[in-house]
Design a protein around this motif. Sequence first.
Motif, PDB file in Angstrom:
ATOM      1  N   THR A  41       0.831  -1.206   0.000  1.00 25.01           N
ATOM      2  CA  THR A  41       0.000   0.000   0.000  1.00 25.01           C
ATOM      3  C   THR A  41       0.864   1.253   0.000  1.00 25.01           C
ATOM      4  OG1 THR A  41      -1.764  -1.159   1.159  1.00 25.01           O
ATOM      5  CG2 THR A  41      -1.818   1.247   1.242  1.00 25.01           C
ATOM      6  N   LEU A  42       1.857   1.295   0.891  1.00 23.02           N
ATOM      7  CA  LEU A  42       2.727   2.455   1.009  1.00 23.02           C
ATOM      8  C   LEU A  42       3.445   2.770  -0.306  1.00 23.02           C
ATOM      9  CD1 LEU A  42       4.122   4.583   2.867  1.00 23.02           C
ATOM     10  CD2 LEU A  42       5.883   2.856   3.257  1.00 23.02           C
ATOM     11  N   LEU A  43       3.899   1.731  -0.997  1.00 24.87           N
ATOM     12  CA  LEU A  43       4.679   1.907  -2.225  1.00 24.87           C
ATOM     13  C   LEU A  43       3.833   1.745  -3.489  1.00 24.87           C
ATOM     14  CD1 LEU A  43       7.911  -0.009  -1.135  1.00 24.87           C
ATOM     15  CD2 LEU A  43       7.397   2.444  -0.930  1.00 24.87           C
ATOM     16  N   THR A  44       2.529   1.676  -3.343  1.00 25.37           N
ATOM     17  CA  THR A  44       1.546   1.512  -4.432  1.00 25.37           C
ATOM     18  C   THR A  44       1.930   0.401  -5.413  1.00 25.37           C
ATOM     19  OG1 THR A  44       2.523   3.271  -5.803  1.00 25.37           O
ATOM     20  CG2 THR A  44       0.766   3.924  -4.270  1.00 25.37           C
ATOM     21  N   GLN A  45       2.281  -0.740  -4.864  1.00 28.32           N
ATOM     22  CA  GLN A  45       2.633  -1.907  -5.667  1.00 28.32           C
ATOM     23  C   GLN A  45       1.497  -2.919  -5.640  1.00 28.32           C
ATOM     24  OE1 GLN A  45       5.940  -2.171  -7.346  1.00 28.32           O
ATOM     25  NE2 GLN A  45       5.372  -0.055  -6.905  1.00 28.32           N
ATOM     26  N   GLU A  46       1.231  -3.550  -6.790  1.00 20.44           N
ATOM     27  CA  GLU A  46       0.218  -4.600  -6.821  1.00 20.44           C
ATOM     28  C   GLU A  46       0.627  -5.762  -5.932  1.00 20.44           C
ATOM     29  OE1 GLU A  46      -0.380  -5.711 -10.886  1.00 20.44           O
ATOM     30  OE2 GLU A  46      -1.591  -3.937 -11.316  1.00 20.44           O
ATOM     31  N   CYS A  47       1.922  -6.085  -5.977  1.00 18.96           N
ATOM     32  CA  CYS A  47       2.428  -7.172  -5.144  1.00 18.96           C
ATOM     33  C   CYS A  47       3.931  -7.005  -4.952  1.00 18.96           C
ATOM     34  CB  CYS A  47       2.126  -8.537  -5.760  1.00 18.96           C
ATOM     35  SG  CYS A  47       2.836  -8.778  -7.392  1.00 18.96           S
ATOM     36  N   ILE A  48       4.449  -7.636  -3.921  1.00 19.55           N
ATOM     37  CA  ILE A  48       5.882  -7.625  -3.625  1.00 19.55           C
ATOM     38  C   ILE A  48       6.270  -9.046  -3.225  1.00 19.55           C
ATOM     39  CG2 ILE A  48       7.699  -6.772  -2.078  1.00 19.55           C
ATOM     40  CD1 ILE A  48       6.088  -4.177  -1.798  1.00 19.55           C
ATOM     41  N   PRO A  49       7.254  -9.632  -3.921  1.00 17.76           N
ATOM     42  CA  PRO A  49       7.700 -10.983  -3.577  1.00 17.76           C
ATOM     43  C   PRO A  49       8.820 -10.955  -2.533  1.00 17.76           C
ATOM     44  CG  PRO A  49       8.741 -10.320  -5.602  1.00 17.76           C
ATOM     45  CD  PRO A  49       7.846  -9.170  -5.174  1.00 17.76           C
ATOM     46  N   PHE A  50       8.864 -12.029  -1.721  1.00 21.62           N
ATOM     47  CA  PHE A  50       9.990 -12.176  -0.804  1.00 21.62           C
ATOM     48  C   PHE A  50      10.373 -13.639  -0.663  1.00 21.62           C
ATOM     49  CE2 PHE A  50       6.567 -12.858   2.293  1.00 21.62           C
ATOM     50  CZ  PHE A  50       7.103 -13.769   3.188  1.00 21.62           C
TER      51      PHE A  50
ATOM     52  N   TYR B   7       0.188  -9.636  -1.953  1.00 18.39           N
ATOM     53  CA  TYR B   7      -0.598  -8.704  -2.757  1.00 18.39           C
ATOM     54  C   TYR B   7      -1.137  -7.533  -1.952  1.00 18.39           C
ATOM     55  CZ  TYR B   7      -0.496 -11.369  -7.025  1.00 18.39           C
ATOM     56  OH  TYR B   7      -0.066 -11.979  -8.172  1.00 18.39           O
ATOM     57  N   ASN B   8      -1.280  -6.401  -2.632  1.00 20.34           N
ATOM     58  CA  ASN B   8      -1.905  -5.204  -2.077  1.00 20.34           C
ATOM     59  C   ASN B   8      -3.356  -5.541  -1.748  1.00 20.34           C
ATOM     60  OD1 ASN B   8      -3.327  -2.607  -1.993  1.00 20.34           O
ATOM     61  ND2 ASN B   8      -1.461  -1.729  -2.844  1.00 20.34           N
ATOM     62  N   LYS B   9      -3.864  -5.002  -0.644  1.00 24.35           N
ATOM     63  CA  LYS B   9      -5.248  -5.291  -0.235  1.00 24.35           C
ATOM     64  C   LYS B   9      -6.259  -4.819  -1.275  1.00 24.35           C
ATOM     65  CE  LYS B   9      -5.783  -1.044   2.373  1.00 24.35           C
ATOM     66  NZ  LYS B   9      -6.037  -0.413   3.642  1.00 24.35           N
ATOM     67  N   ASN B  10      -5.889  -3.853  -2.114  1.00 21.80           N
ATOM     68  CA  ASN B  10      -6.798  -3.309  -3.130  1.00 21.80           C
ATOM     69  C   ASN B  10      -6.693  -4.016  -4.476  1.00 21.80           C
ATOM     70  OD1 ASN B  10      -7.769  -1.321  -1.334  1.00 21.80           O
ATOM     71  ND2 ASN B  10      -5.931  -0.104  -1.735  1.00 21.80           N
TER      72      ASN B  10
ATOM     73  N   LEU C 142      -6.207 -11.309 -11.107  1.00 24.86           N
ATOM     74  CA  LEU C 142      -5.834 -12.704 -10.907  1.00 24.86           C
ATOM     75  C   LEU C 142      -4.509 -12.748 -10.147  1.00 24.86           C
ATOM     76  CD1 LEU C 142      -6.247 -15.743 -11.517  1.00 24.86           C
ATOM     77  CD2 LEU C 142      -4.937 -15.357 -13.621  1.00 24.86           C
ATOM     78  N   LYS C 143      -4.496 -13.389  -9.000  1.00 22.85           N
ATOM     79  CA  LYS C 143      -3.286 -13.479  -8.179  1.00 22.85           C
ATOM     80  C   LYS C 143      -2.448 -14.677  -8.624  1.00 22.85           C
ATOM     81  CE  LYS C 143      -5.186 -11.117  -4.204  1.00 22.85           C
ATOM     82  NZ  LYS C 143      -5.511 -11.174  -2.780  1.00 22.85           N
ATOM     83  N   GLN C 144      -1.176 -14.399  -8.869  1.00 21.14           N
ATOM     84  CA  GLN C 144      -0.236 -15.428  -9.293  1.00 21.14           C
ATOM     85  C   GLN C 144       0.455 -16.026  -8.070  1.00 21.14           C
ATOM     86  OE1 GLN C 144       0.086 -16.195 -12.611  1.00 21.14           O
ATOM     87  NE2 GLN C 144      -1.534 -14.691 -12.951  1.00 21.14           N
ATOM     88  N   GLU C 145       1.065 -17.168  -8.258  1.00 18.56           N
ATOM     89  CA  GLU C 145       1.886 -17.794  -7.218  1.00 18.56           C
ATOM     90  C   GLU C 145       3.321 -17.271  -7.362  1.00 18.56           C
ATOM     91  OE1 GLU C 145       0.959 -19.996  -4.765  1.00 18.56           O
ATOM     92  OE2 GLU C 145      -1.084 -19.581  -5.423  1.00 18.56           O
ATOM     93  N   PHE C 146       4.092 -17.351  -6.292  1.00 18.76           N
ATOM     94  CA  PHE C 146       5.503 -16.987  -6.338  1.00 18.76           C
ATOM     95  C   PHE C 146       6.205 -17.854  -7.384  1.00 18.76           C
ATOM     96  CE2 PHE C 146       9.911 -17.550  -5.210  1.00 18.76           C
ATOM     97  CZ  PHE C 146      10.319 -16.276  -4.835  1.00 18.76           C
TER      98      PHE C 146
END
Length: 130
Positions: free
Chosen positions: A72-81, A106-109, A113-117
């Motif tokens: 949310t802070l960085l306006t990213q759809e998703c961030i992998p780790f 994933y971002n709460k917003n 379609l959500k992908q897998e890592f």
Amino acid sequence: MNVLKINIGLNNNPLNAEQIKQMFYKNNLFEFILFEEREGEYINNYEPTLIIEGETKQTPEQIETYIFLLCTLLTQECIPFMFTHLLSEFKHLLSEDKKQVNKLVYNKNFNGLKQEFNKDYFLTIGNNIN
């Protein structure tokens, strides 16, 4: 020892790489931290990416919560780790002596379609091939 690796896209991001680095220097997420900027790729879409790697005392659950907020802070759809817990300093050579968690948070917003890592698209420091 816990090793944490994060990829943060820099497109559509209100902070630049230097500002993100400063944010990580100031928080208590890492005991030791390294950064590298490279061009990331996901299905023929290219994006400048900040690679963050270091040692942490946090748990995978704490990391996931933090990254959820970062989306949310960085306006990213998703961030992998990638999170690896090494049971001892020298046992990392044996795969059964480590616990690995790889996640795409994933971002709460996000409504798509959500992908897998997928480790094939995950960048690590010093490894140009992934």
